[in-house]
Design an enzyme around this catalytic site. Sequence first.
Site, short mmCIF file in Angstrom:
data_model
loop_
_atom_site.label_atom_id
_atom_site.label_comp_id
_atom_site.label_asym_id
_atom_site.label_seq_id
_atom_site.Cartn_x
_atom_site.Cartn_y
_atom_site.Cartn_z
N THR A 23 36.98 30.98 33.23
CA THR A 23 36.86 32.04 32.22
C THR A 23 38.15 32.84 32.10
O THR A 23 38.53 33.27 31.02
CB THR A 23 35.69 33.00 32.59
OG1 THR A 23 34.53 32.23 32.89
CG2 THR A 23 35.36 33.96 31.47
N HIS A 119 38.00 40.95 40.32
CA HIS A 119 37.11 41.70 41.21
C HIS A 119 36.67 40.87 42.41
O HIS A 119 35.86 41.33 43.21
CB HIS A 119 35.89 42.13 40.42
CG HIS A 119 35.29 40.97 39.70
ND1 HIS A 119 35.87 40.44 38.56
CD2 HIS A 119 34.24 40.18 39.98
CE1 HIS A 119 35.18 39.39 38.17
NE2 HIS A 119 34.19 39.20 39.01
N LYS A 131 46.87 33.54 36.18
CA LYS A 131 46.48 33.49 34.77
C LYS A 131 47.77 33.53 33.96
O LYS A 131 48.67 34.30 34.29
CB LYS A 131 45.68 34.77 34.52
CG LYS A 131 44.81 34.75 33.34
CD LYS A 131 43.81 35.90 33.43
CE LYS A 131 44.40 37.18 32.94
NZ LYS A 131 43.42 38.24 32.72
N ASP A 284 42.10 44.32 39.55
CA ASP A 284 43.27 44.20 38.66
C ASP A 284 43.25 45.22 37.52
O ASP A 284 44.07 45.12 36.60
CB ASP A 284 43.39 42.78 38.11
CG ASP A 284 42.22 42.39 37.24
OD1 ASP A 284 41.08 42.82 37.53
OD2 ASP A 284 42.42 41.66 36.25
N GLU A 368 32.52 43.80 26.70
CA GLU A 368 31.65 42.82 27.34
C GLU A 368 30.71 43.53 28.29
O GLU A 368 31.06 44.58 28.85
CB GLU A 368 32.47 41.84 28.18
CG GLU A 368 33.31 40.88 27.39
CD GLU A 368 33.84 39.77 28.30
OE1 GLU A 368 33.28 38.68 28.27
OE2 GLU A 368 34.81 40.01 29.04
N GLU A 369 29.57 42.91 28.54
CA GLU A 369 28.59 43.50 29.45
C GLU A 369 29.12 43.62 30.88
O GLU A 369 28.62 44.42 31.66
CB GLU A 369 27.28 42.70 29.45
CG GLU A 369 27.39 41.20 29.73
CD GLU A 369 27.75 40.82 31.14
OE1 GLU A 369 27.29 41.52 32.05
OE2 GLU A 369 28.49 39.85 31.30
N SER A 370 30.12 42.81 31.21
CA SER A 370 30.64 42.76 32.57
C SER A 370 31.65 43.89 32.82
O SER A 370 32.68 43.67 33.42
CB SER A 370 31.28 41.40 32.81
OG SER A 370 32.20 41.12 31.78
N ARG A 501 23.84 33.17 35.45
CA ARG A 501 23.66 34.55 34.97
C ARG A 501 22.53 34.56 33.95
O ARG A 501 22.51 33.74 33.01
CB ARG A 501 24.94 35.06 34.32
CG ARG A 501 26.15 35.03 35.24
CD ARG A 501 27.18 36.06 34.77
NE ARG A 501 28.51 35.84 35.35
CZ ARG A 501 28.88 36.26 36.55
NH1 ARG A 501 28.02 36.86 37.34
NH2 ARG A 501 30.12 36.04 36.98
C1 G1P Z 1 32.97 37.08 34.19
C2 G1P Z 1 32.30 37.92 33.12
C3 G1P Z 1 33.11 37.87 31.85
C4 G1P Z 1 34.55 38.30 32.12
C5 G1P Z 1 35.13 37.46 33.24
C6 G1P Z 1 36.51 37.94 33.63
O1 G1P Z 1 32.99 35.72 33.77
O2 G1P Z 1 30.98 37.49 32.88
O3 G1P Z 1 32.51 38.71 30.90
O4 G1P Z 1 35.33 38.16 30.97
O5 G1P Z 1 34.28 37.52 34.39
O6 G1P Z 1 36.48 39.27 34.09
P1 G1P Z 1 31.92 34.63 34.26
O7 G1P Z 1 31.95 34.64 35.76
O8 G1P Z 1 30.57 35.13 33.78
O9 G1P Z 1 32.34 33.36 33.62
ZN ZN Z 2 39.36 42.27 36.48
#
Ligand code: G1P
Ligand code: ZN
Length: 548
Positions: A23, A119, A131, A284, A368-370, A501
Site C-alpha cells: 500500500t 506506524h 518508499k 513518520d 482515510e479512516e486510518s 480488515r
Molecule cells: C493502511 C491503511 C491505509 C493507509 C496505509 C498507509 O494500509 O489502511 O489507509 O494508506 O496503511 O498508512 P493497509 O494496511 O490497510 O493496506
Molecule cells: Zn505513517
Amino acid sequence: MNQTLLPVTEVTCTPYDDQRPGTAGLRRKVAVFQQPHYLETFVEAVFRAASLPAGARLVLGGDGRYFNDEAIGRIAALAAAHGVSELVIGQHGLLSTPVASHLIRSRRADGGFLLTASHNPGGPEGDFGIKFNVASGAQAPEAMTDRIHELSRQVTRYRVAQLPPLDLARTGKIGLPGLSIEIVDSTADYAALMQGLFDFDAMASAIRGGLRLRFDGMHGVTGPYAKRIFCDLLGAGPESLLRAEPLPDFGGLHPDPNPVDAAELVAQSLAADAPDLLAASDGDGDRNMILGPHSFVSPGDSIAVMLAHHRHVPGYAGGVPGVARSMPTSRAVDVVAEALGLPCFETPTGWRFFCNLLESGRIGLCGEESFGTSSAHVREKDGIWAVLFWLNLLTVLGQPLPAILAAHWHRFGRHHYQREDYFIADAARASELVEELRASLPGLAGQSVPGTRILAADEFSYHDPVDGSVSDHQGMRVLLEDGARIVYRLSGTGTSGATLRVYLERHSRQPNAIAQPPEVVLKDLATLAARIARIAEITGVHEPQYRI
Ligand code: G1P
Ligand code: ZN
C-alpha cells in the site's frame, strides 16, 4: 563536459523475488533489509523504473527508525552512481513523510526516497521500509510500483559510488565530485508552509488566553516539528508535548495514533482537567488522532467537520473544488459535500490514489479512516497539519471540541464507525476467505439478515478519472437496506501473515442513537460481518485483534 566523478564500483548479486511494494512502499523486517544486497537491489530497481534525468535532484530522509542512517548512506552511494547530482537530506536523517513530499515539490526535485515503515514498530527486531515519491511529491503510482517489482527480479548487478562518511548532524552543503549534498533543517521549511495556511496569530492568542494543547509525538519524527510550531511559534508550554524525542525503536512502542496504541493520551482526554485539544501522530508524521475533553474525533468525522468549516481557515477561505475519501472510510464527508454542492470522490485505500485528483485540481481536502487527513498543500497525509486545522477551528469557532462535534452530528447525523482487524497467521487461509467471499458476492443481494436485507454486494474497482487507469480488487462491500455498510479487504502494509480488515458503518439521525457509542450501535453489524465472510470457520480466528 569532462567532469571528475566519484569512484564507482560494480557489484554482482542474485535478485530477490519478494520486492513488491505494498500500500505504501516496500516494508519488511529489518533483518530482511539487512540481507546482502537486499536494499540495493530494490533501490536499483527504483532507479531503473524511474528513468530520472541526468543530473537529477533527489530528497532523502526518514522517520529515524533503526537502520535509517545506514540506509541513507547506501542509497546516496547508489544515487551518485546513477548520475544524481544533488541530494537534499534531512538533518539527522529525519524527514517526516509530509515534509519529504513538500521538499520534493518546493525544491523542484525529481523525486525522493522516504525511509519509513510508518506506524509499524521499529528497532532491530522491528520493521523498515522504503518508499519512492515522484516529482509531484506523490507516492509512485501503481504502474510504476509494478514495474519496480518486475525489474527488482532482474537485478544481477548494480553500481555504487564511494562516498566519504556523511555527518548528518551538521546542516549545510557538502561538495563532492559530481555530487552536491545539502543537509537541511526541515522544520523551518515546514513551519513556513503551515504559516501560509493557518492563522498563527489567532492560535497563539488563544493559547495565551488559556487554551491547552497536548501533542503526543510517540517518539516518532514529529517531535522537532511540534516543538518548533506549537512551542516556539505558538507559545505552548513544554508540558504540551509528550514523547517528542525521535527514537530508533519508538521507545519500544507501536507508534500508531489510535485509541489502542495511544491509550495514555485517551486517558488524559477523559480526566477532569483534560486539555482542550489532544492529538498524536505516528512514526513518520503522516497520521493524526484528534481528541477533546471526553471526546474522540473519528477520522471520518474529522474530514467531515473540516469540510463543513473550511472557509473559516485562511488557507481554505477561497473554498475547495471537491473532496475525496478512500472507499472504506465513513461516508460522513459525502453528506457534507452534498450539502455544499461539492464533488466527493471515492478512491481505493492508500494515499497515492488521491494524488492525481489533487494534482489536477479536482479536490482540496481528502482523508482515510486510518487516521489520515490532508489537503493540496502536499501529496501525502499530514499529521501536524490536521492538528493545526483543528486548533484553528477551535479558535475561530470559539466553541469547545465536543460542542463542535455535537453540532455537526445534530446537523448531518452521525456515522458510527469501527474497523476490526483480524490477524491471520496463515496468509493462505486469508486468501481462501477472500476467494470464497468474492464468489459469494453475486448471491448476497436480496438475502434476509436480522432486522433488514442485503441491498447489494460487490467488489470495488477504481477508474481513475485523471489518467484512466483501472485498479481492481480494492475491497468487497456489502450494503444493507437500512443504509449500513460492511467492507472487507486485506491489509497491504503488514510484514508477516495477513490482516483482514472489516469496516463497519451505520448512519444515525435520531438523537438517542447519536448518543450511543459505536460499539453498541455496530454490535449486530459486527456479528453479521463475521458470519457473511465465515471468518471463524475459514481462518480459525474468532475475535479481531483490534477494534478501532
Ligand atoms: C493502511 C491503511 C491505509 C493507509 C496505509 C498507509 O494500509 O489502511 O489507509 O494508506 O496503511 O498508512 P493497509 O494496511 O490497510 O493496506
Ligand atoms: Zn505513517
